[in-house]
Design a protein around this motif. Sequence first.
Motif, mmCIF file in Angstrom:
data_model
loop_
_atom_site.group_PDB
_atom_site.id
_atom_site.type_symbol
_atom_site.label_atom_id
_atom_site.label_comp_id
_atom_site.label_asym_id
_atom_site.label_seq_id
_atom_site.Cartn_x
_atom_site.Cartn_y
_atom_site.Cartn_z
ATOM 1 N N LEU A 74 0.836 -1.200 0.000
ATOM 2 C CA LEU A 74 0.000 0.000 0.000
ATOM 3 C C LEU A 74 0.873 1.254 0.000
ATOM 4 N N LYS A 75 0.394 2.306 -0.643
ATOM 5 C CA LYS A 75 1.148 3.560 -0.673
ATOM 6 C C LYS A 75 1.189 4.207 0.708
ATOM 7 N N GLN A 76 0.080 4.075 1.452
ATOM 8 C CA GLN A 76 0.033 4.604 2.815
ATOM 9 C C GLN A 76 0.322 3.481 3.807
ATOM 10 N N LYS A 77 0.870 3.852 4.950
ATOM 11 C CA LYS A 77 1.138 2.866 5.985
ATOM 12 C C LYS A 77 -0.184 2.264 6.484
ATOM 13 N N PRO A 78 -0.197 0.986 6.829
ATOM 14 C CA PRO A 78 -1.419 0.348 7.321
ATOM 15 C C PRO A 78 -2.065 1.064 8.496
ATOM 16 N N SER A 79 -1.268 1.642 9.393
ATOM 17 C CA SER A 79 -1.846 2.363 10.535
ATOM 18 C C SER A 79 -2.629 3.586 10.069
ATOM 19 N N PHE A 80 -2.146 4.251 9.014
ATOM 20 C CA PHE A 80 -2.867 5.401 8.459
ATOM 21 C C PHE A 80 -4.175 4.933 7.811
ATOM 22 N N VAL A 81 -4.119 3.828 7.087
ATOM 23 C CA VAL A 81 -5.323 3.296 6.455
ATOM 24 C C VAL A 81 -6.356 2.919 7.511
ATOM 25 N N MET A 82 -5.892 2.341 8.621
ATOM 26 C CA MET A 82 -6.815 2.016 9.715
ATOM 27 C C MET A 82 -7.495 3.275 10.232
ATOM 28 N N SER A 83 -6.749 4.349 10.370
ATOM 29 C CA SER A 83 -7.321 5.607 10.850
ATOM 30 C C SER A 83 -8.413 6.102 9.910
ATOM 31 N N VAL A 84 -8.178 5.994 8.607
ATOM 32 C CA VAL A 84 -9.167 6.421 7.615
ATOM 33 C C VAL A 84 -10.406 5.532 7.677
ATOM 34 N N LEU A 85 -10.211 4.229 7.784
ATOM 35 C CA LEU A 85 -11.349 3.307 7.859
ATOM 36 C C LEU A 85 -12.204 3.591 9.090
ATOM 37 N N PHE A 86 -11.556 3.877 10.208
ATOM 38 C CA PHE A 86 -12.313 4.217 11.417
ATOM 39 C C PHE A 86 -13.169 5.457 11.182
ATOM 40 N N LYS A 87 -12.577 6.486 10.581
ATOM 41 C CA LYS A 87 -13.302 7.737 10.350
ATOM 42 C C LYS A 87 -14.458 7.539 9.382
ATOM 43 N N ARG A 88 -14.246 6.730 8.361
ATOM 44 C CA ARG A 88 -15.265 6.537 7.329
ATOM 45 C C ARG A 88 -16.415 5.652 7.789
ATOM 46 N N HIS A 89 -16.102 4.660 8.584
ATOM 47 C CA HIS A 89 -17.080 3.591 8.795
ATOM 48 C C HIS A 89 -17.566 3.395 10.222
ATOM 49 N N LEU A 90 -16.896 3.981 11.207
ATOM 50 C CA LEU A 90 -17.264 3.699 12.595
ATOM 51 C C LEU A 90 -17.633 4.964 13.364
ATOM 52 N N GLU A 91 -18.594 4.805 14.264
ATOM 53 C CA GLU A 91 -18.981 5.882 15.171
ATOM 54 C C GLU A 91 -19.229 5.282 16.549
ATOM 55 N N SER A 92 -19.002 6.096 17.563
ATOM 56 C CA SER A 92 -19.329 5.677 18.916
ATOM 57 C C SER A 92 -20.841 5.691 19.108
ATOM 58 N N ASN A 93 -21.324 4.858 20.014
ATOM 59 C CA ASN A 93 -22.742 4.915 20.344
ATOM 60 C C ASN A 93 -23.028 5.977 21.403
#
Length: 225
Positions: free
Chosen positions: A157-176
């Motif tokens: 991946l062009k971006q580090k996996p930790s950065f991709v994880m951060s993006v996935l969290f922002k895009r797909h997850l929210e706190s209840n």
Amino acid sequence: MVIRVLTEGGVTGSDPTATAEHNAMIQQNSAALREALNRFFTAALDRDDIDIKIEVGGGWKMASMSFITKGNNDFLYVDLDRPPELRQEWFNQKLFNGKPFPQSKSECVFFWVQEMEAWFLKQPECIVRWAKQERLTIKSADLEDDQLIKDKDIEHLKQKPSFVMSVLFKRHLESNKTDKNENPKKVAYGKLRHAPGIIQALDPIRMIHQDKELSNFVEKVRSMG
């Protein structure tokens, strides 16, 4: 047979500038990371005659120094922080004493390529499983098909996996939980805070077939006993 695996990650002491509460939380998260990795590697090895001990060693240099100064049946598992074809380059880095990594111990060194989070991206369904267990809101049902990871070679991946994880969290997850404006709180990925739980949602046996470094580690350990 008892083996010890020293890993990058966690903390090895207290921060004198931090509060006692903060230090206690960090120590608790480090212990959780150690326990999660212990369960994962034990399941991957799938051998009743092998007892594995995990030691989290902080940064890669601290973990490396601890590894090279200790005994037999020890292994080192750290982030490669580069593509797999540059694996050998890692051993040329200078340690605290200004010397390169001893080549004699290189056969017992294995890597997350390029970071631990690559495991999560190779099995993105583990993020969904973990999120459900944590009762987080999954904003969209296509996390596993996100364009950042779908059909991608995770180790390149062009971006580090930790950065991709951060993006996935922002895009797909929210706190209840909600903030003062009654909006759902954002969930920001943190390695030490979230990795232990996500590791427990992984499938270790399937990961052996997805990850060459893990496959080689398992083969090396099994050949010893």
